[in-house]
Design a protein around this motif. Structure first.
Motif, PDB file in Angstrom:
ATOM      1  N   TYR A   1       5.225  13.778  -2.756  1.00  0.00           N
ATOM      2  CA  TYR A   1       4.084  13.264  -3.523  1.00  0.00           C
ATOM      3  C   TYR A   1       2.853  13.491  -2.650  1.00  0.00           C
TER       4      TYR A   1
ATOM      5  N   MET B   1       5.830   5.477  -5.299  1.00  0.00           N
ATOM      6  CA  MET B   1       5.044   5.758  -6.494  1.00  0.00           C
ATOM      7  C   MET B   1       5.895   5.791  -7.755  1.00  0.00           C
TER       8      MET B   1
ATOM      9  N   SER C   1       4.948   3.451 -10.906  1.00  0.00           N
ATOM     10  CA  SER C   1       4.749   3.983 -12.262  1.00  0.00           C
ATOM     11  C   SER C   1       5.451   3.136 -13.312  1.00  0.00           C
TER      12      SER C   1
END
Length: 301
Positions: free
Chosen positions: A32, A108, A112
């Motif tokens: 990421y 992440m 989300s």
């Protein structure tokens, strides 16, 4: 299609160039991708300065005119994040934190699915693959989270070794306290964050804390040359204990005196100096009342 959230990494360093190189390399190779890598240099020797300058625009380099400790370094780095970027999250770590390629992605991925958090903390391993004893986290009931835990669980606090923090929470609670210098700045800061929104331990995100030895902090067993720094440990603990509820406050305030009794009846080296540093730290802690700084949010200018 939902726009991907942007993340700044913040690394604080002081004269550990070999580890810093590894840490930055790991950040540059995250699955990421990071929007910014902010490196705060607490006035290291020239070899660190030359290396960081050689990275050019791969990083945002903040060199401080003097060493103001880890707490001061994170204060400056987070202020830069708020005032010079518009990224959604900051990812905090020391220069001996070695992120795995998917460390940020795992954080992440959870973010989300649930953005109602102040911070997310990774599972921190040592070099042998076991838990890093310095960074073992706890459930809300105080019990330590075991290596076998695979679920995301709520926690009261965390360390600055792979900590993802939401931007809007920084705007609300302010910055780490510079006057802490070292020790407990991360516990105080994450407990401050957790008072406004829950914080979580995300075991799918793993990092390695490359300390010399896999030991927790212990004045009793630590070397004589490190005794003076425990002043900050006890002074700062007395401050953040006062911010807690009654039971946890009393328990934290009792801890120094349990350490004192343990050392008093032990055969530890440098006993007189160790006992004196506890007394000095606790005494200073009763009067220690530092101010909390806030940064201007670039997003809201």
């Amino acid at each position: 299609m939902t726009e991907q959230k942007k993340v700044s990494a913040i690394v604080v360093t002081y004269n550990r160039l070999d580890l810093l190189k590894q840490s930055i390399e790991a950040l540059l190779n995250q699955e990421y991708k990071l929007s910014h890598i902010i490196v705060v240099d607490n006035n290291s020797e020239n070899d660190t300065k030359e290396y960081l300058e050689s990275l050019g625009d791969k990083i945002d380099y903040l060199r401080l005119p003097e060493n103001i400790g880890g707490a001061g370094g994170f204060n400056k780095g987070i202020r830069y994040f708020m005032e010079e970027t518009e990224d959604d999250y900051m990812w905090i770590m020391d220069d001996d934190t070695m992120a795995h390629p998917d460390s940020l992605k795992a954080l992440m991925d959870y973010a989300s699915t649930n953005d109602d958090f102040s911070f997310l903390s990774s599972k921190v391993l040592w070099k042998d693959g076991g838990l890093a004893k310095m960074n073992v986290m706890g459930y809300m009931n105080g019990r330590r989270i075991p290596d076998s835990e695979t679920n995301v669980v709520q926690t009261r606090n965390a360390t600055f070794v792979s900590l993802l923090v939401a931007r809007d929470c920084v705007a609300k609670v302010g910055l780490p306290i510079v006057d802490f210098f070292i020790w407990g700045d991360d516990i105080e800061y994450t407990e401050r964050l957790a008072r406004i929104r829950p914080g979580y331990f995300v075991p799918a995100s793993k990092v390695t804390h490359a300390t010399k030895a896999n030991v927790g902090s212990s004045l009793k067993s630590d070397s004589a040359d490190r005794t003076p720094r425990y002043f900050y440990h006890y002074r700062n603990k007395m401050y953040y204990a006062r911010q807690r509820g009654l039971y946890r406050k009393l328990r934290a305030e009792a801890r120094p005196w349990l350490d004192y009794i343990d050392i008093f009846f032990s055969n530890t080296d440098n006993k007189k100096e160790k006992l004196a540093i506890i007394r000095k730290g606790v005494k200073a802690g009763f009067k220690f009342n530092p101010s909390v700084e806030f940064a201007q949010d670039k997003k809201n200018k």
